[in-house]
Motif scaffolding. Structure first.
Motif, PDB file in Angstrom:
ATOM      1  N   MET A   1       0.844  -1.183   0.000  1.00  0.00           N
ATOM      2  CA  MET A   1       0.000   0.000   0.000  1.00  0.00           C
ATOM      3  C   MET A   1       0.888   1.245   0.000  1.00  0.00           C
ATOM      4  O   MET A   1       1.850   1.325   0.758  1.00  0.00           O
ATOM      5  CB  MET A   1      -0.907  -0.015   1.238  1.00  0.00           C
ATOM      6  N   LEU A   2       0.570   2.213  -0.886  1.00  0.00           N
ATOM      7  CA  LEU A   2       1.402   3.413  -0.964  1.00  0.00           C
ATOM      8  C   LEU A   2       0.575   4.612  -1.408  1.00  0.00           C
ATOM      9  O   LEU A   2      -0.478   4.476  -2.032  1.00  0.00           O
ATOM     10  CB  LEU A   2       2.579   3.195  -1.912  1.00  0.00           C
ATOM     11  N   PHE A   3       1.086   5.815  -1.053  1.00  0.00           N
ATOM     12  CA  PHE A   3       0.456   7.061  -1.476  1.00  0.00           C
ATOM     13  C   PHE A   3       0.916   7.386  -2.899  1.00  0.00           C
ATOM     14  O   PHE A   3       2.106   7.335  -3.204  1.00  0.00           O
ATOM     15  CB  PHE A   3       0.836   8.204  -0.544  1.00  0.00           C
ATOM     16  N   THR A   4      -0.038   7.743  -3.751  1.00  0.00           N
ATOM     17  CA  THR A   4       0.283   8.148  -5.117  1.00  0.00           C
ATOM     18  C   THR A   4       0.088   9.645  -5.331  1.00  0.00           C
ATOM     19  O   THR A   4       0.463  10.179  -6.375  1.00  0.00           O
ATOM     20  CB  THR A   4      -0.593   7.380  -6.114  1.00  0.00           C
ATOM     21  N   SER A  22      -3.037   3.624  -3.189  1.00  0.00           N
ATOM     22  CA  SER A  22      -3.362   2.412  -3.954  1.00  0.00           C
ATOM     23  C   SER A  22      -2.766   1.195  -3.259  1.00  0.00           C
ATOM     24  O   SER A  22      -1.824   1.300  -2.459  1.00  0.00           O
ATOM     25  CB  SER A  22      -2.820   2.530  -5.384  1.00  0.00           C
ATOM     26  N   GLN A  23      -3.342   0.030  -3.589  1.00  0.00           N
ATOM     27  CA  GLN A  23      -2.816  -1.240  -3.103  1.00  0.00           C
ATOM     28  C   GLN A  23      -2.925  -2.274  -4.220  1.00  0.00           C
ATOM     29  O   GLN A  23      -3.637  -2.064  -5.206  1.00  0.00           O
ATOM     30  CB  GLN A  23      -3.573  -1.699  -1.855  1.00  0.00           C
ATOM     31  N   GLU A  24      -2.200  -3.372  -4.073  1.00  0.00           N
ATOM     32  CA  GLU A  24      -2.090  -4.333  -5.171  1.00  0.00           C
ATOM     33  C   GLU A  24      -3.408  -5.032  -5.471  1.00  0.00           C
ATOM     34  O   GLU A  24      -3.741  -5.259  -6.632  1.00  0.00           O
ATOM     35  CB  GLU A  24      -1.010  -5.363  -4.844  1.00  0.00           C
ATOM     36  N   THR A  25      -4.143  -5.403  -4.445  1.00  0.00           N
ATOM     37  CA  THR A  25      -5.415  -6.096  -4.665  1.00  0.00           C
ATOM     38  C   THR A  25      -6.538  -5.333  -3.977  1.00  0.00           C
ATOM     39  O   THR A  25      -6.313  -4.609  -3.002  1.00  0.00           O
ATOM     40  CB  THR A  25      -5.359  -7.529  -4.107  1.00  0.00           C
ATOM     41  N   ALA A  26      -7.748  -5.522  -4.479  1.00  0.00           N
ATOM     42  CA  ALA A  26      -8.893  -4.810  -3.912  1.00  0.00           C
ATOM     43  C   ALA A  26      -9.147  -5.254  -2.480  1.00  0.00           C
ATOM     44  O   ALA A  26      -9.013  -6.431  -2.133  1.00  0.00           O
ATOM     45  CB  ALA A  26     -10.127  -5.043  -4.773  1.00  0.00           C
ATOM     46  N   VAL A 115      -1.294  11.881   7.463  1.00  0.00           N
ATOM     47  CA  VAL A 115      -2.332  10.968   7.004  1.00  0.00           C
ATOM     48  C   VAL A 115      -1.763   9.556   6.982  1.00  0.00           C
ATOM     49  O   VAL A 115      -0.700   9.313   6.409  1.00  0.00           O
ATOM     50  CB  VAL A 115      -2.863  11.365   5.614  1.00  0.00           C
ATOM     51  N   GLU A 116      -2.489   8.641   7.622  1.00  0.00           N
ATOM     52  CA  GLU A 116      -2.078   7.239   7.684  1.00  0.00           C
ATOM     53  C   GLU A 116      -3.135   6.376   7.021  1.00  0.00           C
ATOM     54  O   GLU A 116      -4.323   6.679   7.083  1.00  0.00           O
ATOM     55  CB  GLU A 116      -1.898   6.808   9.144  1.00  0.00           C
ATOM     56  N   VAL A 117      -2.698   5.292   6.375  1.00  0.00           N
ATOM     57  CA  VAL A 117      -3.637   4.348   5.773  1.00  0.00           C
ATOM     58  C   VAL A 117      -3.275   2.945   6.218  1.00  0.00           C
ATOM     59  O   VAL A 117      -2.115   2.629   6.505  1.00  0.00           O
ATOM     60  CB  VAL A 117      -3.630   4.425   4.225  1.00  0.00           C
ATOM     61  N   ALA A 118      -4.287   2.095   6.303  1.00  0.00           N
ATOM     62  CA  ALA A 118      -4.074   0.695   6.684  1.00  0.00           C
ATOM     63  C   ALA A 118      -5.198  -0.138   6.117  1.00  0.00           C
ATOM     64  O   ALA A 118      -6.286   0.372   5.820  1.00  0.00           O
ATOM     65  CB  ALA A 118      -4.018   0.548   8.209  1.00  0.00           C
ATOM     66  N   GLY A 119      -4.927  -1.430   5.964  1.00  0.00           N
ATOM     67  CA  GLY A 119      -5.982  -2.360   5.622  1.00  0.00           C
ATOM     68  C   GLY A 119      -6.862  -2.593   6.829  1.00  0.00           C
ATOM     69  O   GLY A 119      -6.464  -2.370   7.973  1.00  0.00           O
ATOM     70  N   THR A 120      -8.075  -3.046   6.583  1.00  0.00           N
ATOM     71  CA  THR A 120      -9.034  -3.219   7.665  1.00  0.00           C
ATOM     72  C   THR A 120      -8.539  -4.179   8.725  1.00  0.00           C
ATOM     73  O   THR A 120      -8.807  -4.013   9.920  1.00  0.00           O
ATOM     74  CB  THR A 120     -10.373  -3.723   7.101  1.00  0.00           C
ATOM     75  N   ASP A 121      -7.801  -5.200   8.320  1.00  0.00           N
ATOM     76  CA  ASP A 121      -7.386  -6.223   9.274  1.00  0.00           C
ATOM     77  C   ASP A 121      -6.163  -5.823  10.080  1.00  0.00           C
ATOM     78  O   ASP A 121      -5.812  -6.531  11.032  1.00  0.00           O
ATOM     79  CB  ASP A 121      -7.086  -7.535   8.536  1.00  0.00           C
TER      80      ASP A 121
END
Length: 358
Positions: A1-4, A22-26, A115-121
């Motif tokens: 996951m990375l900022f574009t 964006s991330q590699e898979t949905a 700003v931070e991003v993470a997957g739900t899990d």
């Protein structure tokens, strides 16, 4: 996951502040916007509810110092983009500087966010955007004076003014006061880069006829000093440039007292159960060119305005909704109606004040 996509440093809060990730898979993407000045807010999973944006478990009321400014979840996506500006604008708090001539910190007028991003899990952030400091208003974040007013102005001999400066390093401001054939100069210095307030108090330059505030390459403002006249009203307001501007209205055209009564039926007939009283004052500017009337017209849409007295700034509401800034072939003046800022309704069976406090 990375900022574009990440906004530039000192981008204005008046426009969009668009981040993209964006991330590699949905999958689900959780966004957390953190006030860098308030420290870290723990638990991105707790901060974002399945219902959507801005339901932060650790977020308190605006201005309470809590770190989490907002949160948002995107479901089943490989890419996500959002505008952070609405979350950040409410963090701004404008209080005019008071005191003698010199530099003052621009407290509450910028927001520094991460700003931070993470997957739900995942509890830990998968990607963190670098901290950015954002500026109020619409003006681009280039070093210099941030003002909506002309750089040649009038100022009464007992008045004050405030200039907003964005610097990329140390800055020296020289104030030169001229009277007849004599001139005196005072220099003021700030060493840090960033947003600064410079306050000019004319009482520090008695007898001056002309005052020049020179910030070097960042800009110069020239003031012609006018006599102090009893009855004129000086207003200050938050401008579209992210500054607090000042102007002295020479004329009070009307003062109107309006009372709203609430009546009730009693054994002796109709009685006044409660009353609310407002005092509205209509101010008239001098005859000005359009270059001055345009910024004055911002009073009709400003988020904050004050009457300036010798010792304090008194909050007021602007009642005028439109302003004429140009009449063909002639100079124009502008009328602005103000009234005391009402914080709450008058108590039951108690008369509300109709005076501007001093």
């Amino acid at each position: 996951m990375l900022f574009t996509r990440i906004p530039q440093q000192y981008a204005p809060l008046g426009g969009e502040l668009r981040y993209a990730v964006s991330q590699e898979t949905a999958g689900n993407i959780d966004i957390r916007i953190v006030d860098a000045a308030a420290g870290s807010a723990a638990g991105i999973g707790a901060a974002v509810s399945p219902g959507g944006a801005d339901r932060a478990g650790t977020r308190g009321p605006v201005g309470d110092g809590s770190a989490l400014l907002g949160a948002k979840r995107f479901a089943a996506v490989a890419e996500a983009a959002f505008d952070a500006a609405p979350y950040l604008r409410r963090r701004l708090h404008f209080t005019p500087a008071t005191g003698r001539t010199g530099f003052y910190p621009a407290e509450g007028r910028t927001v520094t966010a991460v700003v931070e991003v993470a997957g739900t899990d995942g509890e830990a952030a998968a990607a963190v955007a670098p901290a950015r400091t954002f500026l109020p208003g619409d003006a681009p974040g280039t070093p210099g004076l941030r003002t909506s007013m002309p750089l040649v102005r009038l100022i009464p001999e007992d008045a004050c003014d405030e200039l907003t400066l964005l610097t990329d390093g140390p800055c020296i401001v020289t104030v030169t006061a001229e009277a007849g054939d004599t001139a005196t100069a005072e220099s003021y210095r700030v060493s840090e880069a960033g947003l600064h307030l410079f306050r000019l108090d004319m009482r520090d330059f008695p007898g001056a006829e002309r005052v020049t505030v020179d910030a070097g390459t960042r800009g110069t403002v020239v003031y012609s000093v006018t006599p102090a006249v009893q009855g004129q009203v000086r207003l200050a307001w938050r401008s579209s440039a992210g500054s607090v501007e000042h102007y002295t209205f020479p004329i009070v055209r009307t003062t109107t007292v309006r009372t709203e009564r609430r009546e009730a039926e009693g054994p002796q007939g109709r009685v006044v159960a409660a009353a609310e009283t407002d005092r509205e004052i209509v101010l008239v500017s001098a005859y000005e060119t359009r270059s001055m009337l345009e910024p004055l017209a911002e009073l009709t849409a400003t988020a904050a305005a004050w009457i300036v007295t010798e010792k304090r700034y008194i909050p007021v509401d602007i009642a005028t909704e439109e302003a004429v800034v140009q009449r063909r072939g002639t100079l124009s003046c502008l009328e602005i109606a103000i009234r005391p800022k009402r914080k709450k309704h008058a108590a039951w069976n108690r008369k509300s004040t109709d005076r501007f406090a001093t």
